[in-house]
Scaffold this motif. Structure first.
Motif, PDB file in Angstrom:
ATOM      1  N   ASP A  81      11.000  12.754   5.410  1.00 26.00           N
ATOM      2  CA  ASP A  81       9.689  12.568   4.783  1.00 26.00           C
ATOM      3  C   ASP A  81       9.569  11.116   4.340  1.00 26.00           C
ATOM      4  O   ASP A  81      10.126  10.723   3.311  1.00 26.00           O
ATOM      5  N   PRO A  82       8.858  10.267   5.099  1.00 23.82           N
ATOM      6  CA  PRO A  82       8.755   8.856   4.750  1.00 23.82           C
ATOM      7  C   PRO A  82       7.947   8.594   3.480  1.00 23.82           C
ATOM      8  O   PRO A  82       7.799   7.442   3.068  1.00 23.82           O
ATOM      9  N   TRP A  83       7.418   9.660   2.859  1.00 21.85           N
ATOM     10  CA  TRP A  83       6.711   9.519   1.585  1.00 21.85           C
ATOM     11  C   TRP A  83       7.554   9.987   0.406  1.00 21.85           C
ATOM     12  O   TRP A  83       7.084   9.983  -0.739  1.00 21.85           O
ATOM     13  N   ASP A  84       8.779  10.420   0.687  1.00 15.47           N
ATOM     14  CA  ASP A  84       9.673  10.865  -0.386  1.00 15.47           C
ATOM     15  C   ASP A  84      10.459   9.669  -0.907  1.00 15.47           C
ATOM     16  O   ASP A  84      11.295   9.097  -0.204  1.00 15.47           O
ATOM     17  N   PHE A  85      10.177   9.266  -2.136  1.00 16.89           N
ATOM     18  CA  PHE A  85      10.748   8.037  -2.685  1.00 16.89           C
ATOM     19  C   PHE A  85      12.280   8.089  -2.720  1.00 16.89           C
ATOM     20  O   PHE A  85      12.954   7.123  -2.337  1.00 16.89           O
ATOM     21  N   GLU A  86      12.824   9.208  -3.172  1.00 15.10           N
ATOM     22  CA  GLU A  86      14.281   9.307  -3.304  1.00 15.10           C
ATOM     23  C   GLU A  86      14.973   9.175  -1.943  1.00 15.10           C
ATOM     24  O   GLU A  86      15.957   8.451  -1.799  1.00 15.10           O
ATOM     25  N   GLU A  87      14.434   9.860  -0.938  1.00 14.08           N
ATOM     26  CA  GLU A  87      15.044   9.798   0.391  1.00 14.08           C
ATOM     27  C   GLU A  87      14.924   8.393   0.980  1.00 14.08           C
ATOM     28  O   GLU A  87      15.894   7.833   1.507  1.00 14.08           O
ATOM     29  N   VAL A  88      13.722   7.813   0.901  1.00 16.91           N
ATOM     30  CA  VAL A  88      13.500   6.502   1.500  1.00 16.91           C
ATOM     31  C   VAL A  88      14.376   5.449   0.848  1.00 16.91           C
ATOM     32  O   VAL A  88      15.047   4.654   1.541  1.00 16.91           O
ATOM     33  N   TYR A  89      14.394   5.430  -0.480  1.00 12.80           N
ATOM     34  CA  TYR A  89      15.187   4.399  -1.172  1.00 12.80           C
ATOM     35  C   TYR A  89      16.670   4.572  -0.861  1.00 12.80           C
ATOM     36  O   TYR A  89      17.387   3.602  -0.593  1.00 12.80           O
ATOM     37  N   HIS A 117       3.434   3.361   2.195  1.00  8.78           N
ATOM     38  CA  HIS A 117       3.457   2.628   0.930  1.00  8.78           C
ATOM     39  C   HIS A 117       4.796   2.795   0.222  1.00  8.78           C
ATOM     40  O   HIS A 117       5.284   1.866  -0.427  1.00  8.78           O
ATOM     41  N   VAL A 118       5.392   3.971   0.338  1.00 13.53           N
ATOM     42  CA  VAL A 118       6.698   4.206  -0.288  1.00 13.53           C
ATOM     43  C   VAL A 118       7.754   3.303   0.344  1.00 13.53           C
ATOM     44  O   VAL A 118       8.587   2.714  -0.352  1.00 13.53           O
ATOM     45  N   ILE A 119       7.710   3.174   1.664  1.00 15.34           N
ATOM     46  CA  ILE A 119       8.652   2.283   2.357  1.00 15.34           C
ATOM     47  C   ILE A 119       8.451   0.843   1.894  1.00 15.34           C
ATOM     48  O   ILE A 119       9.421   0.120   1.611  1.00 15.34           O
ATOM     49  N   GLN A 120       7.204   0.415   1.779  1.00 13.92           N
ATOM     50  CA  GLN A 120       6.921  -0.953   1.347  1.00 13.92           C
ATOM     51  C   GLN A 120       7.429  -1.206  -0.072  1.00 13.92           C
ATOM     52  O   GLN A 120       7.997  -2.248  -0.359  1.00 13.92           O
ATOM     53  N   ILE A 121       7.231  -0.231  -0.958  1.00 16.86           N
ATOM     54  CA  ILE A 121       7.716  -0.372  -2.336  1.00 16.86           C
ATOM     55  C   ILE A 121       9.237  -0.472  -2.363  1.00 16.86           C
ATOM     56  O   ILE A 121       9.819  -1.301  -3.070  1.00 16.86           O
ATOM     57  N   CYS A 122       9.894   0.372  -1.581  1.00 11.96           N
ATOM     58  CA  CYS A 122      11.363   0.364  -1.563  1.00 11.96           C
ATOM     59  C   CYS A 122      11.908  -0.943  -0.987  1.00 11.96           C
ATOM     60  O   CYS A 122      12.913  -1.475  -1.478  1.00 11.96           O
ATOM     61  N   LEU A 123      11.250  -1.473   0.039  1.00  8.67           N
ATOM     62  CA  LEU A 123      11.672  -2.769   0.567  1.00  8.67           C
ATOM     63  C   LEU A 123      11.516  -3.864  -0.476  1.00  8.67           C
ATOM     64  O   LEU A 123      12.368  -4.747  -0.604  1.00  8.67           O
ATOM     65  N   PHE A 124      10.424  -3.798  -1.243  1.00  6.50           N
ATOM     66  CA  PHE A 124      10.216  -4.766  -2.332  1.00  6.50           C
ATOM     67  C   PHE A 124      11.341  -4.665  -3.358  1.00  6.50           C
ATOM     68  O   PHE A 124      11.926  -5.679  -3.768  1.00  6.50           O
ATOM     69  N   LEU A 125      11.649  -3.448  -3.802  1.00  2.58           N
ATOM     70  CA  LEU A 125      12.677  -3.261  -4.827  1.00  2.58           C
ATOM     71  C   LEU A 125      14.048  -3.734  -4.350  1.00  2.58           C
ATOM     72  O   LEU A 125      14.793  -4.364  -5.101  1.00  2.58           O
ATOM     73  N   LEU A 126      14.380  -3.423  -3.121  1.00  2.00           N
ATOM     74  CA  LEU A 126      15.681  -3.821  -2.577  1.00  2.00           C
ATOM     75  C   LEU A 126      15.762  -5.332  -2.399  1.00  2.00           C
ATOM     76  O   LEU A 126      16.828  -5.930  -2.544  1.00  2.00           O
TER      77      LEU A 126
END
Length: 531
Positions: A81-89, A117-126
């Motif tokens: 699920d590319p919208w699941d924050f925990e999995e994506v991060y 958007h979740v992927i983009q946020i996680c890339l920003f955080l990392l």
């Protein structure tokens, strides 16, 4: 020039197109990025899911056709699920840790235009956390005359010090936070201002306990309340500010007040009581004079801080409360730990963020702005603005900032002094007569501080450092023991007099040994006291 490496996700929508020449009339971020005249992409790490392998190969082929010097590396990262924050991060973090980055040899750009958007946020955080050691890369289609299949690109370095206007905004926000903690008082003491700046950062970045140390009246309670208000403004807490002076808590009443009780837990418990810890849920609990708590209360406070769980008096099941702790004390808790009167583990938990508030006598340059602050407070309370005339202000400031003004009650003394003058001032103006009367009143109160107390005789047998380390209770007891030794013929005789009652219930009545051991606790010997 170092080789440039782009890391980005395949855009399952933006990068998609039908096969055939028509696909070259559409802006596709991943392809257009490699068509830029002012950006050479040496390596493109293109991340994709299993469902989009065919599209990924097509995009890689198109990149090769427009930018032969770009080496495309397809990386499979299958997301349920590319919208699941925990999995994506989690999966992106594993991906980042599995890469062999060399910032000295390569320049990295992290493309955040494609992906959910979740992927983009996680890339920003990392990237912000430097797991991906590069700059953020944004692309967009050109507008108007600039519209093209290439689009436009821009890189953002997350080192905010490179952006003067943003850095100024951050600095201004920090100054506003520190000013808020000081209640708007324009304090001038450099050391105090630095400390408040550090407290401001801790308040908005940490949920760990904070220990405020300093003499009575130094402003611990007011600062604790302002920390809570700042945390609310920054959305760190949503609950109330709950304050208690631990010196007022004793015995079962202390346990009940702090942790609550169940109906019938003890005589007089006619109803359930939630307790202060429960009341502070989602908020801030300020335990002033925490050094006054008994060992049982200290142990339960420690567990409540660490586990957010505690047992109410008379309860069978645990209660929970997610509070943030601020503790205050005018004691040396390190010394209390050494003497066995305060738990070492609780002190260690509190000592992560500890700040010592100086007394008023150590901040004489801050007396003038605090005078104005107290006049403002008086006006708010009474609805009547009071001010000094010029000569009266000069006279009071000269006295208040002079070395012969000890201010033993610190800011409480100053607040009371201003309140008295403001209340008695004729026609809303404090004149020299009012100031002279107040100076005389303060000097009269402080004169008693200089008079030596009636000697209990201990200053003749103990040095100043040893005396300073005695609690009033221990001092009174030791003074009685020393006085008894002075009037006794022998160690046994003094022991019989001092233990006249308790010795009746003991099998062994070695009073001399009991007395000798007691005196040794203070480094004293009977032979030095007798006579």
């Amino acid at each position: 020039m170092k080789p440039t490496v782009v890391i980005g996700f395949l855009g399952s929508t933006l990068d998609a197109s039908k096969l055939g020449p028509s696909r070259w009339s559409k802006w596709r971020p991943s392809v257009g990025l490699c068509m830029q005249e002012d950006l050479r992409v040496d390596r493109f790490v293109l991340i994709h899911g299993r469902r989009h392998e065919k599209l990924a190969r097509q995009v890689a082929a198109d990149i090769a056709s427009v930018s032969p010097e770009t080496r495309v590396e397809l990386r499979l990262l299958d997301l349920v699920d590319p919208w699941d924050f925990e999995e994506v991060y989690g999966k992106l973090l594993d991906f980042a840790r599995g890469c062999s980055f060399d910032p000295e040899a390569e320049d990295y750009l992290v493309h955040i235009t494609t992906g959910t958007h979740v992927i983009q946020i996680c890339l920003f955080l990392l990237t912000e956390a430097r797991f991906l050691p590069g700059r953020l890369l944004q692309t967009q289609p050109g507008r108007g005359e600039r519209a093209s299949v290439r689009g436009e690109w821009s890189a953002i370095d997350l080192d905010l010090s490179r952006y003067d206007s943003i850095a100024r905004r951050f600095a201004s926000a920090r100054e506003e936070g520190a000013d808020f903690l000081k209640s708007g008082i324009a304090t001038r003491n450099a050391a105090f201002n630095r400390m408040i700046g550090e407290i401001e950062q801790v308040a908005i970045r940490s949920r760990a306990p904070v220990l405020l140390m300093g003499p009575t009246g130094a402003g611990k309670s007011r600062l604790a309340r302002r920390i809570h208000e700042l945390k609310r403004l920054k959305h760190q807490v949503s609950g109330p500010f709950v304050e208690v002076n631990c010196a007022t808590l004793r015995g079962d009443g202390a346990m009940s007040a702090l942790f609550g009780h169940r109906k019938g837990a003890f005589t007089g418990a006619m109803a359930d009581r939630p307790g202060l810890l429960r009341s502070a849920d989602k908020g801030v609990l300020f335990l002033d004079e925490i050094g006054e708590l008994g060992p049982d209360e200290q142990a339960m406070i420690l567990r409540a801080v660490e586990d957010k769980r505690f047992l109410a008096f008379g309860a069978d099941s645990e209660s929970t409360s997610d509070f943030q702790l601020i503790a205050g004390t005018n004691r040396d808790l390190g010394g209390e730990v050494a003497e066995g009167r305060f738990r070492e583990d609780l002190h260690a938990r509190l000592d992560l963020w500890s700040f010592t508030l100086p007394g008023l006598a150590e901040r004489r340059e801050d007396i003038e702005p605090n005078i104005d602050f107290e006049l403002d407070r008086h006006a708010e309370r009474e609805g009547r603005r009071i001010s000094f005339n010029r000569e009266a202000r000069r006279l009071y400031l000269a006295f208040a900032t002079g070395e012969d003004a000890p201010w033993p009650g610190n800011f409480r003394d100053l607040a009371a002094s201003i309140t008295r003058m403001a209340t008695l001032a004729p026609s809303g103006r404090i004149d020299t007569a009012d100031v002279e009367m107040e100076i005389a009143r303060l000097r009269g109160r402080w004169r008693g501080l200089d008079r030596p107390a009636i000697s209990d005789g201990l200053d003749e047998v103990l040095d100043a450092e040893a005396l300073a380390g005695l609690d009033p209770f221990d001092r009174a007891q030791l003074a009685a023991v020393v006085k008894a030794c002075h009037g006794s013929r022998s160690l046994s005789d003094a022991g019989r007099r001092l233990f006249a009652v308790s010795r009746q219930g003991r099998r062994s009545t070695n009073d001399a040994d009991r007395l000798r051991k007691y005196l040794l606790r203070f480094g004293l010997r009977f032979e030095e006291l007798a006579g």
